[in-house]
Design a protein around this motif. Structure first.
Motif, PDB file in Angstrom:
ATOM      1  N   GLY A  27      -5.292   0.704 -30.426  1.00  0.00           N
ATOM      2  CA  GLY A  27      -6.043   0.979 -29.209  1.00  0.00           C
ATOM      3  C   GLY A  27      -5.155   1.523 -28.107  1.00  0.00           C
ATOM      4  O   GLY A  27      -4.034   2.013 -28.338  1.00  0.00           O
ATOM      5  N   ASP A  28      -5.621   1.414 -26.879  1.00  0.00           N
ATOM      6  CA  ASP A  28      -4.908   1.935 -25.710  1.00  0.00           C
ATOM      7  C   ASP A  28      -3.746   1.027 -25.339  1.00  0.00           C
ATOM      8  O   ASP A  28      -3.703  -0.151 -25.700  1.00  0.00           O
ATOM      9  N   ILE A  29      -2.801   1.614 -24.579  1.00  0.00           N
ATOM     10  CA  ILE A  29      -1.645   0.880 -24.061  1.00  0.00           C
ATOM     11  C   ILE A  29      -1.642   1.046 -22.547  1.00  0.00           C
ATOM     12  O   ILE A  29      -1.699   2.159 -22.031  1.00  0.00           O
ATOM     13  N   ASP A  30      -1.587  -0.072 -21.831  1.00  0.00           N
ATOM     14  CA  ASP A  30      -1.621  -0.063 -20.371  1.00  0.00           C
ATOM     15  C   ASP A  30      -0.318  -0.650 -19.852  1.00  0.00           C
ATOM     16  O   ASP A  30       0.077  -1.747 -20.259  1.00  0.00           O
ATOM     17  N   VAL A  31       0.359   0.103 -18.933  1.00  0.00           N
ATOM     18  CA  VAL A  31       1.632  -0.335 -18.360  1.00  0.00           C
ATOM     19  C   VAL A  31       1.450  -0.520 -16.861  1.00  0.00           C
ATOM     20  O   VAL A  31       0.900   0.349 -16.184  1.00  0.00           O
ATOM     21  N   SER A  32       1.880  -1.680 -16.339  1.00  0.00           N
ATOM     22  CA  SER A  32       1.783  -1.960 -14.913  1.00  0.00           C
ATOM     23  C   SER A  32       3.118  -2.499 -14.417  1.00  0.00           C
ATOM     24  O   SER A  32       3.757  -3.308 -15.102  1.00  0.00           O
ATOM     25  N   VAL A  33       3.522  -2.004 -13.232  1.00  0.00           N
ATOM     26  CA  VAL A  33       4.772  -2.466 -12.623  1.00  0.00           C
ATOM     27  C   VAL A  33       4.496  -3.286 -11.371  1.00  0.00           C
ATOM     28  O   VAL A  33       5.150  -4.306 -11.124  1.00  0.00           O
ATOM     29  N   PHE A  34       3.505  -2.906 -10.614  1.00  0.00           N
ATOM     30  CA  PHE A  34       3.211  -3.588  -9.355  1.00  0.00           C
ATOM     31  C   PHE A  34       1.693  -3.667  -9.188  1.00  0.00           C
ATOM     32  O   PHE A  34       0.993  -2.685  -9.486  1.00  0.00           O
ATOM     33  N   PRO A  35       1.157  -4.782  -8.747  1.00  0.00           N
ATOM     34  CA  PRO A  35       1.850  -5.992  -8.259  1.00  0.00           C
ATOM     35  C   PRO A  35       2.346  -6.901  -9.392  1.00  0.00           C
ATOM     36  O   PRO A  35       3.142  -7.791  -9.146  1.00  0.00           O
ATOM     37  N   ARG A  36       1.843  -6.720 -10.618  1.00  0.00           N
ATOM     38  CA  ARG A  36       2.349  -7.488 -11.757  1.00  0.00           C
ATOM     39  C   ARG A  36       2.974  -6.524 -12.733  1.00  0.00           C
ATOM     40  O   ARG A  36       2.518  -5.400 -12.922  1.00  0.00           O
ATOM     41  N   SER A  37       4.023  -7.030 -13.404  1.00  0.00           N
ATOM     42  CA  SER A  37       4.747  -6.195 -14.356  1.00  0.00           C
ATOM     43  C   SER A  37       4.382  -6.649 -15.764  1.00  0.00           C
ATOM     44  O   SER A  37       4.705  -7.772 -16.162  1.00  0.00           O
ATOM     45  N   TYR A  38       3.709  -5.793 -16.505  1.00  0.00           N
ATOM     46  CA  TYR A  38       3.306  -6.154 -17.861  1.00  0.00           C
ATOM     47  C   TYR A  38       3.003  -4.883 -18.638  1.00  0.00           C
ATOM     48  O   TYR A  38       2.820  -3.796 -18.071  1.00  0.00           O
ATOM     49  N   ASN A  92       4.255 -10.002 -20.410  1.00  0.00           N
ATOM     50  CA  ASN A  92       4.672 -10.065 -19.013  1.00  0.00           C
ATOM     51  C   ASN A  92       6.186  -9.950 -18.933  1.00  0.00           C
ATOM     52  O   ASN A  92       6.909 -10.552 -19.735  1.00  0.00           O
ATOM     53  N   LEU A  93       6.684  -9.168 -17.943  1.00  0.00           N
ATOM     54  CA  LEU A  93       8.112  -8.873 -17.822  1.00  0.00           C
ATOM     55  C   LEU A  93       8.736  -9.690 -16.706  1.00  0.00           C
ATOM     56  O   LEU A  93       8.086 -10.053 -15.719  1.00  0.00           O
ATOM     57  N   ARG A  94      10.028  -9.968 -16.856  1.00  0.00           N
ATOM     58  CA  ARG A  94      10.794 -10.661 -15.819  1.00  0.00           C
ATOM     59  C   ARG A  94      11.069  -9.691 -14.673  1.00  0.00           C
ATOM     60  O   ARG A  94      11.469  -8.535 -14.886  1.00  0.00           O
ATOM     61  N   LEU A  95      10.887 -10.180 -13.425  1.00  0.00           N
ATOM     62  CA  LEU A  95      10.972  -9.301 -12.262  1.00  0.00           C
ATOM     63  C   LEU A  95      12.400  -8.851 -11.962  1.00  0.00           C
ATOM     64  O   LEU A  95      12.657  -7.657 -11.746  1.00  0.00           O
ATOM     65  N   ARG A 138      15.920  -2.997 -16.282  1.00  0.00           N
ATOM     66  CA  ARG A 138      16.005  -3.563 -17.626  1.00  0.00           C
ATOM     67  C   ARG A 138      14.673  -4.241 -17.921  1.00  0.00           C
ATOM     68  O   ARG A 138      14.101  -4.900 -17.069  1.00  0.00           O
ATOM     69  N   PHE A 139      14.230  -4.065 -19.148  1.00  0.00           N
ATOM     70  CA  PHE A 139      12.906  -4.560 -19.524  1.00  0.00           C
ATOM     71  C   PHE A 139      13.071  -5.783 -20.426  1.00  0.00           C
ATOM     72  O   PHE A 139      13.510  -5.648 -21.574  1.00  0.00           O
ATOM     73  N   GLU A 140      12.743  -6.954 -19.880  1.00  0.00           N
ATOM     74  CA  GLU A 140      12.848  -8.199 -20.631  1.00  0.00           C
ATOM     75  C   GLU A 140      11.513  -8.937 -20.573  1.00  0.00           C
ATOM     76  O   GLU A 140      10.945  -9.128 -19.489  1.00  0.00           O
TER      77      GLU A 140
END
Length: 655
Positions: A55-66, A94-97, A104-106
């Motif tokens: 399916g689709d892939i959704d990337v968000s950085v702000f206000p939540r990073s996931y 969910n990514l560490r801020l 860096r993506f963790e």
């Protein structure tokens, strides 16, 4: 921190504004493609599993990073259909801020929304998850420097299905809401949450001391807790799975109603009584399909026992073997619903047996107890075994102390459609006849001690149906007792002097005996007495006739004799026993009394016409007291030495 910000010459509000602006700028400058690839790489590195995203892939950085992936499944096992090992509607990482600010993506944690987990076990003991577990074991092997981990995996609104075609097992757990503490710094794995299982909401938790060792099949500590309305179960021990699943540890379980718990587990308990409060604690050892329980302490309906048990599942069959010992057992709740007699206590219960429920569990139970309560009866030291296989019950009483004596025997119960087939053989030795006859036969006018042997069989869909088909035999021998309700010696002496003095007190007093012998044959619900002999110090009684088991009525004829001195003429009185078992009518044969009277004997011979003979005979029966009458008052009772109450000359006047 606020004071440090002030020392920098900026306000807290300004600092927050800088962070927000920086995050917005970062969200515009960040490479979303690199972010998605980094998340996929970390998931693969942490689990060793390749995910296919349909399916689709959704990337968000702000206000939540996931990063959110739609329609995710494990590669190499199905296409997301019902046999896929794992398919997820939505996977969110969910990514560490702080690392994100440094580009860096963790992954901090993972949420699986509406996951569907399918476990299919094959005949060799493997499953569709076997290759994935091997891959996960290699990935999490200790000592790898580049090992990736994250703190938590959450499952929301999940479904797990388990299918074992060889064992004919199919289970579904739905509405799963769990939180998994994924091993990171330590090697411990833990999960806790709730799920729906067979219509009940269950709280569950599991903890594995060494998750990596457990994945490799090595022994590891395990703690398991399940709690719901039907039952609470706890296990504390070790687990291993080298060649087959092995569990060793302490198992405990308790339930407010074992009947409800068994129904929840798919078992229908017998009867409608008992199986209430239940608790058990034991040392458990599970190897493959068999679990052995030692040091068992079990409590059911306030009955406490200890011993050993074994539960086995093989070839789709379930079997339970147990050897238990108890101090005192109250079995009344389990037999309270078995009502042989109707509410009137004179007729057999005609309510049909409930034979529709099948119990797929084979039972082999051996029980010994110091005391057993069965309704109003109390058994002393008892040893018995019960075997239930294919719906057929075989009960064997090795020895039980009852009615002051010993009982041994067997009882077999099988069924065909809605018909119960019963076969029983029992021997009662040196028992109290008063208690034994009252409980087993409903006869309350017999006392003494003796032996009883029965061999009976019957078939029917109700207690009344069993009574109609009863076949077999019974033998009763007794000594040093009495039959209450009439005094044969007193009656015979009175009638010997005055045959027509009446039988007013025939139903009073008691007749002692030194020996009693009763032999009865049963055929299609009719009991035939070929030889009933009662020997007393002053009188003898012999009886023959029949008794209907379905109608519970006597039809017997007998002869009572005075035990005179040798050479002296004897006095024999024929008599009749008719009516219900619990209140029979016992009266002398009127014709024999008339013939014994010198003045009245010619009367019957003189009457040749049948109608006239019957009319006269009816009058004579009223004279002699042959019919059922209310008991006369003591003041009105004629004494044995009083003149005759009536003579043949008075017959026309009475008519």
């Amino acid at each position: 921190m606020a004071q440090g910000i002030k020392r920098l010459g900026i306000s807290v509000a300004a600092f927050i504004a800088i962070i927000v602006i920086g995050a917005l700028v970062l969200s515009l400058l960040i490479d979303r493609g690199a972010m998605r690839q980094a998340v996929e790489s970390q998931l693969r590195a942490a689990t060793g599993l390749d995910l296919a995203v349909d399916g689709d892939i959704d990337v968000s950085v702000f206000p939540r990073s996931y990063v959110t992936f739609k329609s995710v499944r494990l590669k190499g096992n199905g296409d997301g259909g019902p046999d896929s090992a794992l398919s997820v509607d939505t996977l969110t990482a969910n990514l560490r801020l702080l690392p994100l600010l440094l580009r860096r993506f963790e992954i901090a944690d993972i949420a699986l929304i509406q996951p569907t987990i399918s476990v299919v076990r094959d005949a060799d003991g493997g499953s569709n998850w076997t290759p994935f577990i091997k891959s996960l074991t290699r990935t999490m092997k200790p000592g790898l420097d580049d090992q990736v981990s994250f703190s938590e995996i959450r499952l929301q609104d999940g479904v797990l299905s388990y299918r074992d075609d060889a064992g004919h097992v199919l289970e579904t757990i739905s509405d799963i809401d769990l939180s998994l503490a994924w091993p990171s710094i330590s090697r411990t794995f833990a999960a806790a949450g709730q799920f729906d299982w067979r219509g009940e909401r269950i709280d569950g938790s599991i903890s594995v001391n060494d998750f990596i060792a457990a994945l490799a099949g090595e022994r590891s500590g395990l703690k398991l807790r399940l709690a719901g309305a039907p039952m609470k179960i706890a296990f504390d021990g070790v687990i291993g799975n080298k060649s087959s699943l092995v569990l060793e540890g302490t198992l405990s379980a308790d339930s407010a109603s074992l009947r409800n718990a068994l129904r929840w587990a798919g078992q229908e308990p017998p009867g409608a009584g008992g199986f209430g409060r239940f608790a058990m604690k034991a040392r458990a050892n599970l190897v493959g399909p068999s679990v052995a329980l030692t040091n068992v302490n079990i409590e059911l309906d306030k009955n406490v026992a200890e011993g050993v048990m074994t539960y086995t599942i093989a070839g789709g069959h379930q079997g339970l073997q147990a050897t238990l010992a108890a101090g005192s057992i109250d079995a009344t709740p389990y037999i309270s619903t078995i009502r042989l007699l109707a509410s009137g206590a004179r007729d057999w219960n005609r309510q049909l047996f409930d034979l529709g429920s099948a119990n797929p569990v084979d039972l082999d139970v051996r029980l010994s107890a110091a005391k057993v309560l069965l309704g109003s009866s109390t058994l002393g030291r008892t040893a018995l075994s019960a075997n239930l296989r294919g719906g057929a019950l075989a009960l064997s009483v090795g020895e039980a102390q009852v009615y002051g004596g010993i009982v041994q025997g067997t009882l077999g119960v099988s069924r065909r459609d809605n018909v119960a087939n019963i076969k029983t053989q029992f021997q009662f030795r040196d028992v109290d006849l008063e208690a034994c006859a009252s409980d087993l036969l409903g006869v309350r006018n017999l006392s003494g001690r003796g032996n009883l042997s029965i061999a009976l069989e019957a078939s029917g869909s109700s207690p009344f149906g069993l009574a109609q088909s009863l076949d077999g035999s019974a033998l009763l021998t007794g000594h040093d007792g009495a039959i209450t309700g009439f005094n044969v010696e007193q009656l015979l002496k009175r009638l010997e002097r005055r045959p027509l003095s009446g039988g007013g007190n025939f139903r009073n007093g008691k007749t002692p005996f030194t020996s009693l012998n009763v032999a009865v044959r049963f055929s299609d619900g009719v009991a035939t007495a070929d030889d009933i002999r009662i020997e007393g110090p002053t009188a003898r009684i012999s009886l023959t006739g029949t008794a209907s088991v379905p109608s519970r009525e006597y039809d017997l004829k007998g002869v009572a004799s005075l035990a005179n001195t040798p050479g002296a003429p004897g006095f024999n009185l024929p008599f009749i026993v008719e009516g219900p078992w619990d209140d029979p009518l016992i009266f002398p044969d009127p014709e024999s009394l008339i013939r014994r009277s010198p003045a009245s004997a010619p009367l019957l011979d003189a009457v040749k016409d049948k109608k006239t003979r019957d009319a006269v005979r009816s009058v004579l029966e009223r004279i002699t007291g042959g019919g059922r009458k209310p008991e006369p008052d003591a003041a009105a009772e004629p004494s044995a030495d009083a003149p005759a109450a009536a003579t043949p000359d008075a017959a026309p006047k009475a008519n």
